[in-house]
Design a protein around this motif. Sequence first.
Motif, PDB file in Angstrom:
ATOM      1  N   ASP A 106      -2.177  70.447 -56.154  1.00 16.41           N
ATOM      2  CA  ASP A 106      -2.284  69.323 -55.217  1.00 16.41           C
ATOM      3  C   ASP A 106      -1.100  69.360 -54.252  1.00 16.41           C
ATOM      4  OD1 ASP A 106      -3.365  67.159 -53.954  1.00 16.41           O
ATOM      5  OD2 ASP A 106      -3.026  65.735 -55.570  1.00 16.41           O
ATOM      6  N   ASP A 107      -1.214  68.617 -53.160  1.00 13.95           N
ATOM      7  CA  ASP A 107      -0.107  68.566 -52.204  1.00 13.95           C
ATOM      8  C   ASP A 107       0.506  67.170 -52.209  1.00 13.95           C
ATOM      9  OD1 ASP A 107      -2.164  67.182 -51.037  1.00 13.95           O
ATOM     10  OD2 ASP A 107      -2.150  68.296 -49.167  1.00 13.95           O
ATOM     11  N   SER A 108       1.643  67.040 -51.534  1.00 11.97           N
ATOM     12  CA  SER A 108       2.327  65.754 -51.494  1.00 11.97           C
ATOM     13  C   SER A 108       2.075  65.075 -50.151  1.00 11.97           C
ATOM     14  CB  SER A 108       3.817  65.974 -51.716  1.00 11.97           C
ATOM     15  OG  SER A 108       4.330  66.807 -50.702  1.00 11.97           O
ATOM     16  N   ALA A 109       2.655  63.908 -49.998  1.00 13.78           N
ATOM     17  CA  ALA A 109       2.473  63.143 -48.759  1.00 13.78           C
ATOM     18  C   ALA A 109       3.052  63.902 -47.564  1.00 13.78           C
ATOM     19  CB  ALA A 109       3.156  61.790 -48.900  1.00 13.78           C
ATOM     20  N   LEU A 110       2.501  63.622 -46.395  1.00 11.25           N
ATOM     21  CA  LEU A 110       2.906  64.312 -45.164  1.00 11.25           C
ATOM     22  C   LEU A 110       4.113  63.646 -44.541  1.00 11.25           C
ATOM     23  CD1 LEU A 110      -0.605  64.790 -43.500  1.00 11.25           C
ATOM     24  CD2 LEU A 110       0.797  66.540 -44.596  1.00 11.25           C
ATOM     25  N   LEU A 111       5.279  63.827 -45.141  1.00 12.24           N
ATOM     26  CA  LEU A 111       6.467  63.167 -44.609  1.00 12.24           C
ATOM     27  C   LEU A 111       7.286  64.079 -43.715  1.00 12.24           C
ATOM     28  CD1 LEU A 111       7.711  61.218 -47.762  1.00 12.24           C
ATOM     29  CD2 LEU A 111       6.201  60.443 -45.934  1.00 12.24           C
TER      30      LEU A 111
ATOM     31  N   THR B 178       3.343  74.721 -44.605  1.00 14.00           N
ATOM     32  CA  THR B 178       3.662  74.090 -43.324  1.00 14.00           C
ATOM     33  C   THR B 178       2.592  73.062 -42.977  1.00 14.00           C
ATOM     34  OG1 THR B 178       4.592  76.212 -42.654  1.00 14.00           O
ATOM     35  CG2 THR B 178       4.258  74.572 -40.922  1.00 14.00           C
ATOM     36  N   ARG B 179       3.034  71.885 -42.613  1.00 16.88           N
ATOM     37  CA  ARG B 179       2.099  70.849 -42.173  1.00 16.88           C
ATOM     38  C   ARG B 179       1.251  71.356 -41.013  1.00 16.88           C
ATOM     39  NH1 ARG B 179       3.780  64.678 -40.810  1.00 16.88           N
ATOM     40  NH2 ARG B 179       1.824  64.035 -39.854  1.00 16.88           N
ATOM     41  N   ASP B 180      -0.058  71.266 -41.177  1.00 16.01           N
ATOM     42  CA  ASP B 180      -1.018  71.737 -40.167  1.00 16.01           C
ATOM     43  C   ASP B 180      -0.872  73.225 -39.860  1.00 16.01           C
ATOM     44  OD1 ASP B 180      -2.257  69.295 -39.921  1.00 16.01           O
ATOM     45  OD2 ASP B 180      -0.982  68.632 -38.265  1.00 16.01           O
ATOM     46  N   GLY B 181      -0.172  73.956 -40.711  1.00 14.71           N
ATOM     47  CA  GLY B 181      -0.044  75.397 -40.525  1.00 14.71           C
ATOM     48  C   GLY B 181      -1.270  76.119 -41.052  1.00 14.71           C
ATOM     49  N   LEU B 182      -1.116  77.438 -41.249  1.00 12.94           N
ATOM     50  CA  LEU B 182      -2.243  78.207 -41.786  1.00 12.94           C
ATOM     51  C   LEU B 182      -1.720  79.145 -42.881  1.00 12.94           C
ATOM     52  CD1 LEU B 182      -5.237  78.163 -41.374  1.00 12.94           C
ATOM     53  CD2 LEU B 182      -5.031  79.812 -39.525  1.00 12.94           C
ATOM     54  N   ASP B 183      -0.728  78.643 -43.637  1.00 15.60           N
ATOM     55  CA  ASP B 183      -0.086  79.474 -44.657  1.00 15.60           C
ATOM     56  C   ASP B 183      -0.406  79.050 -46.091  1.00 15.60           C
ATOM     57  OD1 ASP B 183       1.294  77.103 -44.555  1.00 15.60           O
ATOM     58  OD2 ASP B 183       3.291  77.974 -44.290  1.00 15.60           O
ATOM     59  N   ALA B 184      -1.350  78.119 -46.263  1.00 11.48           N
ATOM     60  CA  ALA B 184      -1.629  77.602 -47.615  1.00 11.48           C
ATOM     61  C   ALA B 184      -2.179  78.703 -48.524  1.00 11.48           C
ATOM     62  CB  ALA B 184      -2.594  76.420 -47.548  1.00 11.48           C
ATOM     63  N   THR B 185      -3.122  79.492 -47.998  1.00 10.23           N
ATOM     64  CA  THR B 185      -3.752  80.524 -48.831  1.00 10.23           C
ATOM     65  C   THR B 185      -2.714  81.524 -49.326  1.00 10.23           C
ATOM     66  OG1 THR B 185      -5.672  80.322 -47.362  1.00 10.23           O
ATOM     67  CG2 THR B 185      -5.680  82.156 -48.925  1.00 10.23           C
ATOM     68  N   GLU B 186      -1.915  82.035 -48.404  1.00 14.31           N
ATOM     69  CA  GLU B 186      -0.926  83.044 -48.766  1.00 14.31           C
ATOM     70  C   GLU B 186       0.144  82.484 -49.699  1.00 14.31           C
ATOM     71  OE1 GLU B 186       0.490  85.271 -45.323  1.00 14.31           O
ATOM     72  OE2 GLU B 186       2.178  85.940 -46.575  1.00 14.31           O
TER      73      GLU B 186
ATOM     74  N   GLY C 227      -1.818  69.791 -46.884  1.00 18.86           N
ATOM     75  CA  GLY C 227      -0.773  69.573 -45.868  1.00 18.86           C
ATOM     76  C   GLY C 227      -1.360  69.369 -44.493  1.00 18.86           C
ATOM     77  N   GLY C 228      -2.257  68.416 -44.373  1.00 25.53           N
ATOM     78  CA  GLY C 228      -2.920  68.167 -43.100  1.00 25.53           C
ATOM     79  C   GLY C 228      -4.149  69.046 -42.973  1.00 25.53           C
ATOM     80  N   PHE C 229      -4.147  69.979 -42.027  1.00 27.48           N
ATOM     81  CA  PHE C 229      -5.313  70.854 -41.811  1.00 27.48           C
ATOM     82  C   PHE C 229      -5.014  72.312 -42.149  1.00 27.48           C
ATOM     83  CE2 PHE C 229      -6.725  67.158 -39.479  1.00 27.48           C
ATOM     84  CZ  PHE C 229      -8.054  67.094 -39.876  1.00 27.48           C
ATOM     85  N   ASN C 230      -4.154  72.498 -43.116  1.00 27.44           N
ATOM     86  CA  ASN C 230      -3.817  73.833 -43.606  1.00 27.44           C
ATOM     87  C   ASN C 230      -4.927  74.260 -44.572  1.00 27.44           C
ATOM     88  OD1 ASN C 230      -2.360  76.147 -44.400  1.00 27.44           O
ATOM     89  ND2 ASN C 230      -0.409  75.046 -44.303  1.00 27.44           N
ATOM     90  N   VAL C 231      -5.951  74.894 -44.042  1.00 25.62           N
ATOM     91  CA  VAL C 231      -7.150  75.175 -44.852  1.00 25.62           C
ATOM     92  C   VAL C 231      -6.970  76.389 -45.768  1.00 25.62           C
ATOM     93  CG1 VAL C 231      -8.840  74.056 -43.349  1.00 25.62           C
ATOM     94  CG2 VAL C 231      -8.192  76.436 -42.907  1.00 25.62           C
ATOM     95  N   VAL C 232      -7.526  76.270 -46.971  1.00 23.52           N
ATOM     96  CA  VAL C 232      -7.418  77.347 -47.956  1.00 23.52           C
ATOM     97  C   VAL C 232      -8.676  78.201 -47.924  1.00 23.52           C
ATOM     98  CG1 VAL C 232      -7.106  77.905 -50.392  1.00 23.52           C
ATOM     99  CG2 VAL C 232      -6.004  75.860 -49.432  1.00 23.52           C
ATOM    100  N   ASP C 233      -8.479  79.483 -47.764  1.00 20.00           N
ATOM    101  CA  ASP C 233      -9.592  80.441 -47.807  1.00 20.00           C
ATOM    102  C   ASP C 233      -9.845  80.788 -49.275  1.00 20.00           C
ATOM    103  OD1 ASP C 233     -11.193  82.717 -47.835  1.00 20.00           O
ATOM    104  OD2 ASP C 233     -10.347  83.486 -45.956  1.00 20.00           O
TER     105      ASP C 233
END
Lengths: 196, 196
Positions: free
Chosen positions: A17-22, A48-56, A82-88
Amino acid sequence: MNSDFHVKPEIRILGIDDSALLNEKVMIIGTVFRGGDWIDGVLRSEITRDGLDATETMITMIKNSRHYGQLRIIMLDGITYGGFNVVDIEELYRETGLPVIVVMRSYPDFEKIRSALRHFSDGEERWNIIKKAGKIEKLFTGRNEASIYIQKTGIGAKSAEKIIRLTSIRSSIPEPLRVAHLIATGIILGESRGRA
Amino acid sequence: MNSDFHVKPEIRILGIDDSALLNEKVMIIGTVFRGGDWIDGVLRSEITRDGLDATETMITMIKNSRHYGQLRIIMLDGITYGGFNVVDIEELYRETGLPVIVVMRSYPDFEKIRSALRHFSDGEERWNIIKKAGKIEKLFTGRNEASIYIQKTGIGAKSAEKIIRLTSIRSSIPEPLRVAHLIATGIILGESRGRA
């Protein structure tokens, strides 16, 4: 891809799970559970908030863990972190070798998501990752027959349902995700907040 | 002071552990458990490394928690947190109204502690807090009859033993402390390290 397998009561599960977007960096928490019973370990990383690094980031966190060899399944709380950091989830499965079950409390509002993604220069890439996460199925859990929605990869419908029922013993949310949420909110806010 | 009381299987317990000494500020983690079974909440606060603010920080953390009204007991992992930040368990009991059980894996080396305290200008004050924590008792837990040591205040020997046995179901360490340790080390180091 959609194989069913024998589900042991003490199957090792990683719930994330992720935490709040502070801040710009958002903490993600992994809990290693044996079935729904017993927490064996806690992992922490940052995306990163709204990044694209969640999967990696998840792949690295999992493969570096000393629990990796024992893990049999990954559980996610939706596929946007983390916002729109989508997981592939296909890539997560391919790179870790671990099937993925995505759990959602309600059916995603795809209109709203698609609309929000228009603000991203790589919105189309994110939308494609969301689309390829596959069919959303409704599932009734053992607990008060509450319904949740799931997506999955690398695991058959029967095994996925067994694992959800095995672990949803305190609420309609599987323990690895319920506890990851308690830890993530507790650490960031000073005290956990329930939604499970 | 040393009253025994009825111990319900789902008695609400707060277990507190600290994290590794990496910075001037040391994170402490509280886990709210129902007996040994089920984690209900996570608290987080910070104390000063080698400071003397552990007691007050714990009192504030506990009294501000939405779980406060349901808590029945506090469990500590020794009485020194964040280096030599000693906890005054009498004050903790008096200010929160909650009995305290201190759990130790081994008998403290008082010679070594006293010697280290000589480097502190207020070493005598810290030593007095340690002394007044009272008698150390050996206890055999249900798990493999491993022995631990405890100190207590506000609770009788029989009730304290019942609570230790009720909660030491995965190792010789009670679950609220075992899990607080997993969270504290996982958050700070990226992955939890076991000792339980």
